[in-house]
Write a protein that holds these residues in place. Structure first.
Motif, PDB file in Angstrom:
ATOM      1  N   ARG A  53      47.593  38.268  39.713  1.00 46.59           N
ATOM      2  CA  ARG A  53      47.823  37.027  38.993  1.00 46.59           C
ATOM      3  C   ARG A  53      46.494  36.354  38.662  1.00 46.59           C
ATOM      4  O   ARG A  53      46.353  35.709  37.639  1.00 46.59           O
ATOM      5  N   LYS A  54      45.547  36.516  39.560  1.00 45.95           N
ATOM      6  CA  LYS A  54      44.259  35.871  39.339  1.00 45.95           C
ATOM      7  C   LYS A  54      43.377  36.614  38.343  1.00 45.95           C
ATOM      8  O   LYS A  54      42.769  36.013  37.489  1.00 45.95           O
ATOM      9  N   ILE A  55      43.302  37.940  38.498  1.00 47.92           N
ATOM     10  CA  ILE A  55      42.298  38.640  37.705  1.00 47.92           C
ATOM     11  C   ILE A  55      42.849  39.736  36.813  1.00 47.92           C
ATOM     12  O   ILE A  55      42.096  40.520  36.263  1.00 47.92           O
ATOM     13  N   GLY A  56      44.161  39.812  36.681  1.00 47.05           N
ATOM     14  CA  GLY A  56      44.703  40.780  35.739  1.00 47.05           C
ATOM     15  C   GLY A  56      44.746  42.182  36.310  1.00 47.05           C
ATOM     16  O   GLY A  56      44.201  42.443  37.376  1.00 47.05           O
ATOM     17  N   ASP A  57      45.395  43.107  35.583  1.00 41.74           N
ATOM     18  CA  ASP A  57      45.621  44.418  36.181  1.00 41.74           C
ATOM     19  C   ASP A  57      44.565  45.449  35.802  1.00 41.74           C
ATOM     20  O   ASP A  57      44.703  46.619  36.119  1.00 41.74           O
ATOM     21  N   ASP A  58      43.497  45.009  35.135  1.00 41.63           N
ATOM     22  CA  ASP A  58      42.446  45.959  34.783  1.00 41.63           C
ATOM     23  C   ASP A  58      41.939  46.710  35.999  1.00 41.63           C
ATOM     24  O   ASP A  58      41.771  47.925  35.974  1.00 41.63           O
ATOM     25  N   ILE A  59      41.739  45.953  37.053  1.00 37.78           N
ATOM     26  CA  ILE A  59      41.123  46.559  38.229  1.00 37.78           C
ATOM     27  C   ILE A  59      42.015  47.657  38.803  1.00 37.78           C
ATOM     28  O   ILE A  59      41.535  48.707  39.209  1.00 37.78           O
ATOM     29  N   LEU A  60      43.321  47.418  38.779  1.00 34.83           N
ATOM     30  CA  LEU A  60      44.229  48.453  39.278  1.00 34.83           C
ATOM     31  C   LEU A  60      44.180  49.670  38.378  1.00 34.83           C
ATOM     32  O   LEU A  60      44.197  50.811  38.849  1.00 34.83           O
ATOM     33  N   TYR A  61      44.106  49.406  37.085  1.00 37.51           N
ATOM     34  CA  TYR A  61      44.032  50.510  36.141  1.00 37.51           C
ATOM     35  C   TYR A  61      42.805  51.371  36.441  1.00 37.51           C
ATOM     36  O   TYR A  61      42.895  52.589  36.552  1.00 37.51           O
ATOM     37  N   ASN A  62      41.688  50.682  36.620  1.00 39.89           N
ATOM     38  CA  ASN A  62      40.460  51.414  36.912  1.00 39.89           C
ATOM     39  C   ASN A  62      40.555  52.194  38.216  1.00 39.89           C
ATOM     40  O   ASN A  62      40.146  53.346  38.286  1.00 39.89           O
ATOM     41  N   LEU A  63      41.108  51.526  39.220  1.00 40.94           N
ATOM     42  CA  LEU A  63      41.170  52.188  40.526  1.00 40.94           C
ATOM     43  C   LEU A  63      42.108  53.388  40.512  1.00 40.94           C
ATOM     44  O   LEU A  63      41.825  54.419  41.115  1.00 40.94           O
ATOM     45  N   THR A  64      43.233  53.246  39.803  1.00 41.12           N
ATOM     46  CA  THR A  64      44.189  54.353  39.845  1.00 41.12           C
ATOM     47  C   THR A  64      43.681  55.573  39.081  1.00 41.12           C
ATOM     48  O   THR A  64      44.131  56.673  39.329  1.00 41.12           O
ATOM     49  N   ARG A  65      42.769  55.353  38.146  1.00 42.83           N
ATOM     50  CA  ARG A  65      42.310  56.545  37.444  1.00 42.83           C
ATOM     51  C   ARG A  65      40.945  57.041  37.925  1.00 42.83           C
ATOM     52  O   ARG A  65      40.343  57.914  37.326  1.00 42.83           O
TER      53      ARG A  65
ATOM     54  N   ILE B 279      56.049  44.121  39.931  1.00 40.88           N
ATOM     55  CA  ILE B 279      55.748  45.438  39.363  1.00 40.88           C
ATOM     56  C   ILE B 279      56.078  45.489  37.874  1.00 40.88           C
ATOM     57  O   ILE B 279      55.435  46.209  37.115  1.00 40.88           O
ATOM     58  N   GLU B 280      57.026  44.682  37.451  1.00 35.06           N
ATOM     59  CA  GLU B 280      57.418  44.725  36.043  1.00 35.06           C
ATOM     60  C   GLU B 280      56.399  44.055  35.138  1.00 35.06           C
ATOM     61  O   GLU B 280      56.388  44.296  33.934  1.00 35.06           O
ATOM     62  N   THR B 281      55.565  43.219  35.726  1.00 31.14           N
ATOM     63  CA  THR B 281      54.589  42.525  34.887  1.00 31.14           C
ATOM     64  C   THR B 281      53.358  43.392  34.644  1.00 31.14           C
ATOM     65  O   THR B 281      52.485  43.008  33.887  1.00 31.14           O
ATOM     66  N   LEU B 282      53.313  44.539  35.305  1.00 30.42           N
ATOM     67  CA  LEU B 282      52.131  45.379  35.165  1.00 30.42           C
ATOM     68  C   LEU B 282      52.140  46.174  33.870  1.00 30.42           C
ATOM     69  O   LEU B 282      53.188  46.436  33.287  1.00 30.42           O
ATOM     70  N   ASP B 283      50.969  46.556  33.464  1.00 37.01           N
ATOM     71  CA  ASP B 283      50.801  47.495  32.379  1.00 37.01           C
ATOM     72  C   ASP B 283      51.522  48.797  32.745  1.00 37.01           C
ATOM     73  O   ASP B 283      51.392  49.285  33.858  1.00 37.01           O
ATOM     74  N   PRO B 284      52.312  49.343  31.822  1.00 34.51           N
ATOM     75  CA  PRO B 284      53.100  50.543  32.136  1.00 34.51           C
ATOM     76  C   PRO B 284      52.279  51.683  32.739  1.00 34.51           C
ATOM     77  O   PRO B 284      52.739  52.360  33.655  1.00 34.51           O
ATOM     78  N   ARG B 285      51.067  51.862  32.228  1.00 32.50           N
ATOM     79  CA  ARG B 285      50.246  52.946  32.750  1.00 32.50           C
ATOM     80  C   ARG B 285      49.921  52.730  34.220  1.00 32.50           C
ATOM     81  O   ARG B 285      49.979  53.634  35.044  1.00 32.50           O
ATOM     82  N   VAL B 286      49.575  51.467  34.536  1.00 27.38           N
ATOM     83  CA  VAL B 286      49.261  51.147  35.923  1.00 27.38           C
ATOM     84  C   VAL B 286      50.503  51.320  36.776  1.00 27.38           C
ATOM     85  O   VAL B 286      50.460  51.876  37.866  1.00 27.38           O
TER      86      VAL B 286
END
Length: 400
Positions: free
Chosen positions: A160-172, A194-201
């Motif tokens: 919520r604070k910093i967006g899901d970019d970081i998860l995207y980066n970490l998962t790939r 989980i539904e608010t996340l980017d589908p790829r993440v």
DNA sequence: GTTAGTTCAGTTGAAAGCAATATTATCGGCTAC
DNA sequence: AGCCGATAATATTGCTTTCAACTGAACTAACGA
């Protein structure tokens, strides 16, 4: 029989010593045995076991409401895993990050810095570009053959604070690494998160999903019974008291944390009253105390402006006003501001502050249409007099 | 009695302003060659 | 030359204000029976 008689005498001699080891009721205490969570424990264990053979396990996403034992189960699995791995030569690294801790992890940068510090790498507090940290992180992961598991507790607040970019980066990350592997375990209170996340993440983070359902009253009872054995002197807690705590906590989405708090506070009250046994009335008192504490705490942590608004509401309430309206509050509030040298906010903002106070449960406000006479929030306060007085006292201290 | 409009007193959402922080970029000085 | 830390420049936040559209039932007036 003789043993129990001796216990009674012993506790009597010690003068109403209710607790044996209070620590075991605290949130931080990690019991070895976690009742009614065998399934989840096993599930996570099975998913994560491949690390022992240096294979990459699936990412796991764990969710369930507060006090359902998520953190407990995960940390239990981790500890056991570390123990099992001790002998073997698998290069296992586990990093636990609680994303709720404001200081360490409220930006992408901070989180990375935090992760890096686990590898013994210190990065400047500020000054480096974020990309730099990423490449540093990658380099570090890849520099030696290892299996890294990152546990992100309360990820939802992080995202919520910093967006899901970081998860995207970490998962790939795994695609970039040749030697090492990275597994992520995300823990969230919020099920819809989980539904608010980017589908790829979403697809890569929740390869495996584990749900922690709320405890029901009888499960809570088991948990409490187990802990009372460790925490209290024998015979200090009758089964009725345990049942009552369990029932109260079950009403609130089966929160084991709350159940334990109730029990602990009830015990403290009993001890203070010199009673060697916790009684049901102590539980009632404990519940009131917990409510009061929670509300007082939210008030304390409110910003000045919000406190001023509350003060305005309270002083109207003290004048015997029923059905307090936003307009009245705003008048009273601006008076308070003037006499305290605070610059008053606009009504728009005050309106928001009122609804915030409502959300926190400090006051009770709902929008009502008064027909020809407009539309407004009608505010009242549903608290015991003692609490209201307590609030008033605190605010008088703040605003005179 | 019903129906269609008005009206009030805020509510609510969006956009924009502003100050405090955080992040980046740049520069001068210092060290090692 | 290359690196470091300091500082200036720029971006991001978090909180507010401004503007304006919206709300929903009490009240009113007109309608039709």
């Amino acid at each position: 029989m003789q043993g129990s008689l001796k216990d009674i005498f012993d506790s009597y001699v010690k003068g109403g010593r209710v607790f044996k080891n209070k620590e075991t009721l605290s949130i931080r205490f990690a019991p070895d045995n976690i009742p009614h969570r065998d399934r989840q424990l096993k599930q996570i264990g099975l998913i994560i076991a491949p690390v022992l053979r240096n294979e990459k396990p699936s990412n796991i996403f764990v969710y369930g409401k507060t006090g359902t034992g998520k953190t407990l189960v995960v940390s239990n699995v981790i500890n056991t895993l570390l123990k099992s791995a001790d002998g073997s030569d698998s290069r296992l690294r586990i990093i636990y990050v609680n994303c709720k801790m404001k200081k360490t992890t409220d930006t992408e940068y901070r989180l990375l810095a935090h992760l890096l510090s686990y590898f013994g790498e210190t990065v400047p507090y500020t000054g480096l570009p974020t990309n730099e940290l990423y490449s540093k992180f990658y380099k570090y992961l890849d520099s030696r053959n290892q299996n890294v598991i990152i546990v992100l507790d309360e990820v939802d607040s992080l995202i919520r604070k910093i967006g899901d970019d970081i998860l995207y980066n970490l998962t790939r990350v795994n695609q970039e690494l040749d030697n090492s592997q990275l597994t992520i375990i995300g823990i969230s209170n919020n099920i819809s998160f989980i539904e608010t996340l980017d589908p790829r993440v979403r697809s890569s983070l929740s390869e495996e999903e584990i749900i922690f359902p709320p405890y029901n009253a009888s499960e809570l009872r088991d948990i409490l019974t187990e802990r009372t054995g460790q925490a209290f002197s024998p015979g200090a807690v009758p089964t009725g008291v345990v049942a009552k705590c369990a029932a109260l906590a079950a009403q609130e989405h089966g929160d084991a944390r709350k159940a334990l708090d109730l029990l602990r506070v009830a015990g403290e009250i009993a001890e203070r009253n010199g009673s060697p046994v916790v009684e049901e009335k102590h539980v009632d008192m404990a519940e009131k105390k917990l409510d009061t504490d929670k509300i007082m705490e939210t008030i304390h942590s409110q910003p000045k402006q919000s406190q001023a608004v509350l003060k305005a509401i309270l002083s109207l309430y003290g004048d015997g006003e029923k059905n307090i309206q936003t307009g009245d509050v705003y008048d009273s509030y601006s008076r308070i501001c003037r006499s305290n040298g605070i610059t008053p906010l606009t009504q728009r903002r005050v309106s928001d502050l009122i609804s915030e106070l409502d959300m926190f449960g400090v006051i009770n406000a709902r929008v009502t249409s008064k027909g020809r006479y407009g539309r407004t929030r009608v505010i009242n306060i549903n608290h015991p007099e003692t609490l209201i007085r307590k609030m008033g006292d605190f605010l008088v201290g703040e605003f005179g």
